[in-house]
Scaffold this active site. Structure first.
Site, PDB file in Angstrom:
ATOM      1  N   GLU A 279       1.085  -1.182  -0.056  1.00 21.90           N
ATOM      2  CA  GLU A 279      -0.028  -0.044   0.007  1.00 21.90           C
ATOM      3  C   GLU A 279       0.973   1.341   0.166  1.00 21.90           C
ATOM      4  O   GLU A 279       0.694   1.962   0.919  1.00 21.90           O
ATOM      5  CB  GLU A 279      -0.750   0.060   1.296  1.00 21.90           C
ATOM      6  CG  GLU A 279      -1.559  -1.132   1.444  1.00 21.90           C
ATOM      7  CD  GLU A 279      -2.295  -1.125   2.864  1.00 21.90           C
ATOM      8  OE1 GLU A 279      -1.964  -0.485   3.739  1.00 21.90           O
ATOM      9  OE2 GLU A 279      -3.200  -1.956   3.254  1.00 21.90           O
ATOM     10  N   TYR A 322       4.606  18.698  11.224  1.00 23.28           N
ATOM     11  CA  TYR A 322       5.754  17.638  11.401  1.00 23.28           C
ATOM     12  C   TYR A 322       7.086  18.317  11.582  1.00 23.28           C
ATOM     13  O   TYR A 322       8.263  17.503  11.615  1.00 23.28           O
ATOM     14  CB  TYR A 322       5.859  16.539  10.470  1.00 23.28           C
ATOM     15  CG  TYR A 322       4.349  15.946   9.945  1.00 23.28           C
ATOM     16  CD1 TYR A 322       3.710  15.312  11.138  1.00 23.28           C
ATOM     17  CD2 TYR A 322       3.977  16.074   8.856  1.00 23.28           C
ATOM     18  CE1 TYR A 322       2.630  14.615  10.826  1.00 23.28           C
ATOM     19  CE2 TYR A 322       2.752  15.317   8.271  1.00 23.28           C
ATOM     20  CZ  TYR A 322       2.036  15.005   9.428  1.00 23.28           C
ATOM     21  OH  TYR A 322       0.909  14.138   8.926  1.00 23.28           O
ATOM     22  N   CYS A 350      -2.526  33.782   9.957  1.00 19.16           N
ATOM     23  CA  CYS A 350      -2.308  34.421  11.140  1.00 19.16           C
ATOM     24  C   CYS A 350      -1.980  33.360  12.239  1.00 19.16           C
ATOM     25  O   CYS A 350      -2.881  33.157  13.410  1.00 19.16           O
ATOM     26  CB  CYS A 350      -3.587  35.389  11.595  1.00 19.16           C
ATOM     27  SG  CYS A 350      -3.903  36.547  10.588  1.00 19.16           S
ATOM     28  N   GLU A 351      -0.779  32.927  12.148  1.00 21.29           N
ATOM     29  CA  GLU A 351      -0.148  31.937  12.960  1.00 21.29           C
ATOM     30  C   GLU A 351       1.158  32.010  13.070  1.00 21.29           C
ATOM     31  O   GLU A 351       1.680  31.894  11.687  1.00 21.29           O
ATOM     32  CB  GLU A 351      -0.701  30.438  12.819  1.00 21.29           C
ATOM     33  CG  GLU A 351      -2.177  30.126  13.227  1.00 21.29           C
ATOM     34  CD  GLU A 351      -2.509  29.156  13.901  1.00 21.29           C
ATOM     35  OE1 GLU A 351      -1.692  28.616  14.876  1.00 21.29           O
ATOM     36  OE2 GLU A 351      -3.745  28.559  13.715  1.00 21.29           O
TER      37      GLU A 351
HETATM   38  N1  LLP Z   1      -1.211   1.913   4.559  1.00 21.55           N
HETATM   39  C1  LLP Z   1      -1.646   2.420   5.860  1.00 21.55           C
HETATM   40  C2  LLP Z   1      -2.580   1.555   6.712  1.00 21.55           C
HETATM   41  C3  LLP Z   1      -1.518   3.844   5.916  1.00 21.55           C
HETATM   42  O1  LLP Z   1      -1.800   4.311   7.186  1.00 21.55           O
HETATM   43  C4  LLP Z   1      -0.608   4.587   5.420  1.00 21.55           C
HETATM   44  C5  LLP Z   1      -0.422   5.882   5.677  1.00 21.55           C
HETATM   45  C6  LLP Z   1      -0.291   4.043   4.070  1.00 21.55           C
HETATM   46  C7  LLP Z   1      -0.557   2.725   3.849  1.00 21.55           C
HETATM   47  C8  LLP Z   1       0.437   4.679   3.194  1.00 21.55           C
HETATM   48  O2  LLP Z   1       1.833   5.065   3.812  1.00 21.55           O
HETATM   49  P1  LLP Z   1       2.799   5.770   2.674  1.00 21.55           P
HETATM   50  O3  LLP Z   1       3.319   4.836   1.760  1.00 21.55           O
HETATM   51  O4  LLP Z   1       2.245   6.961   1.969  1.00 21.55           O
HETATM   52  O5  LLP Z   1       3.874   6.239   3.564  1.00 21.55           O
HETATM   53  N2  LLP Z   1       0.352  12.976   6.784  1.00 21.55           N
HETATM   54  C9  LLP Z   1       1.687  12.336   7.125  1.00 21.55           C
HETATM   55  C10 LLP Z   1       1.740  10.902   6.411  1.00 21.55           C
HETATM   56  C11 LLP Z   1       0.536  10.165   7.252  1.00 21.55           C
HETATM   57  C12 LLP Z   1       0.604   8.468   6.541  1.00 21.55           C
HETATM   58  C13 LLP Z   1      -0.858   7.911   7.125  1.00 21.55           C
HETATM   59  N3  LLP Z   1      -0.637   6.562   6.802  1.00 21.55           N
HETATM   60  C14 LLP Z   1       2.785  12.960   6.275  1.00 21.55           C
HETATM   61  O6  LLP Z   1       2.372  13.945   5.712  1.00 21.55           O
HETATM   62  O7  LLP Z   1       3.993  12.727   6.290  1.00 21.55           O
END
Ligand code: LLP
Length: 426
Positions: A279, A322, A350-351
């Protein structure tokens, strides 16, 4: 001859930044700023690299829509044969609307509601990734009412520290995600008994932006042990969902290659002869996107210089949320040996947290200049909001020399029209 310096899918040509075969200045004229810009060939290249590395393993690649869910982006992956990882009915609808076949859709997420379960059952998705006993029971009830059987994978929490940012780590004991590995046998036994449930697989996802393979290796090895224990208890497991999380080089990090990842997968779970699902989200989309913004003012403080730009934390939240780092490129390339000086790149919100980059070394810039905030294709537009009543940031797609606005900038009239003043306030 053209001087071409390659920066992922965005290159300088004769001192100007281009997105594939379109000058970025032309995109700014067409779409206005701020706007996200995605490079279609960059998206395809990332997908193909990973798909090739995994080609000798029986893998379904389910693109994690949460990283970038614009329908045009999903359509690009659908045409390459991708499936989808969705976490809400909205994402399910997007996947289907973009042409992802239902039998390649995994419905994940820790809090699926019964109506979302019903929608996914109606669509005939490949599997539900279930994260708790009550969720499993709810799915059994919904499937029973509909006279259907829900294919299920249990998401296991393997208690592994992914070694990434705390807020995007998901596989440690104490994180809200997954079923504690110690409870996995018990919940699996329940799953085999419940009506309307067909237990087919196990799943893990230990976090996002992983830069090393060893946490994966530990998690997958624990998963393999669990599968063997389940099989010994008469529970046949035929599918493993290995999650996402592959990192990208925000700071030129040296990362494991997709081929190294594939080898590690084979070494840890290959002998189980399961079908595999992965995924990835960020890996496919991060590098192929920039956030294009214009400098409104340069403010020379006594201790600090600020470039106040027209993009803000509501358009790209990652730096504020982050402390994330995104490389910034001036759209007009500086002459070689131009001295750089540090400047804070901030938005109009405004932050004090509305900072896109702190003390960033840039050549001299002036009001009206365009900047590209790079590596912004993942978790950029999808996390945007209308905070400070700023219209949702638009998105533009470039494909070779073609360009299209794939999500227009809403008008202020549309923004206001979403609210209603009750008549009793008249
Ligand atoms: N599968 C599941 C169950 C997940 O929770 C996530 C990401 C993925 C796959 C995909 O992960 P990736 O391959 O994109 O790393 N907003 C944060 C990232 C949050 C990820 C949430 N879950 C950021 O900007 O770094």
């Amino acid at each position: 001859m053209d001087t071409v310096r390659r920066i992922s899918c965005f290159c300088y040509r004769n001192g100007q930044l281009w997105a594939e075969n379109v000058p970025v200045t032309r995109i700014a004229e067409h779409a206005g700023t701020p706007t996200y810009v995605y490079a279609a060939e960059g998206l395809r290249a990332q997908y193909r690299t990973l798909a090739t590395a995994l080609s000798s393993l029986p893998t379904t690649i389910c693109y994690a829509l949460k990283s970038n869910s614009n329908l045009a982006v999903i359509r690009i992956f659908a045409k390459l044969g991708a499936g989808a990882d969705v976490v809400s009915e909205g994402e399910l609808r997007r996947a289907l609307a973009a042409g992802i076949p239902p039998n390649k859709i995994v419905f994940a997420g820790v809090g699926k509601t019964k109506s979302e379960m019903a929608a996914a059952l109606t669509a005939r998705v490949l599997q539900f990734n279930i994260e708790s006993e009550p969720e499993l029971i709810a799915l059994s009830e919904v499937a029973g009412t509909m006279g259907l059987t829900a294919p299920v994978a249990l998401r296991i929490n393997p208690d592994v520290d992914a070694g990434t940012h705390d807020k995007i780590s998901t596989g440690r004991k104490g994180d809200k995600f997954g079923i504690d590995i110690a409870q996995a046998l018990h919940v699996s036994q329940l799953a085999t008994k419940l009506p309307g449930i067909s237990l087919e697989g196990m799943a893990v996802h230990i976090g996002s932006q992983l830069t090393r393979l060893d946490p994966y290796r530990t998690a997958y090895a624990r998963l393999a042990e669990l599968v063997m224990a389940l099989r010994q208890n008469g529970i046949p497991i035929q599918r493993l969902d290995l999650g996402g999380g592959l990192g990208v080089p925000y700071r030129n990090e040296v990362l494991p290659s997709p081929a190294d990842y594939a080898t590690m997968v084979r070494e840890t779970v290959g002998q189980l002869e399961c079908d595999l699902v992965i995924e990835p989200g960020r890996y496919f989309v991060a590098e192929a996107g920039i956030l294009l913004t214009k400098v409104i003012y340069i403010k020379e403080g006594t201790s600090r210089r600020f470039a106040i730009v027209d993009a803000a934390m509501n358009d790209l939240l990652r730096p504020s949320l982050y402390g994330a780092y995104h490389p910034i490129l001036p759209v007009n390339e500086a002459e070689p040996y131009t001295p750089l000086s540090p400047i804070d790149i901030v938005g109009p919100v405004c932050e004090s947290a509305d900072i896109l980059a702190t003390q960033y070394s840039l050549p001299p810039i002036a009001a009206g200049d365009l900047l590209a905030i790079s590596m912004a294709g993942a978790y950029g537009a999808v996390m945007a909001s209308t905070y400070n009543s700023r219209p949702l940031v638009p998105e533009t797609l470039v494909d070779g020399n073609k360009m299209a606005i794939i999500r227009p900038r809403p008008s202020l009239e549309a923004l206001l029209a979403a609210d209603h003043i009750p008549t009793w306030l008249n």
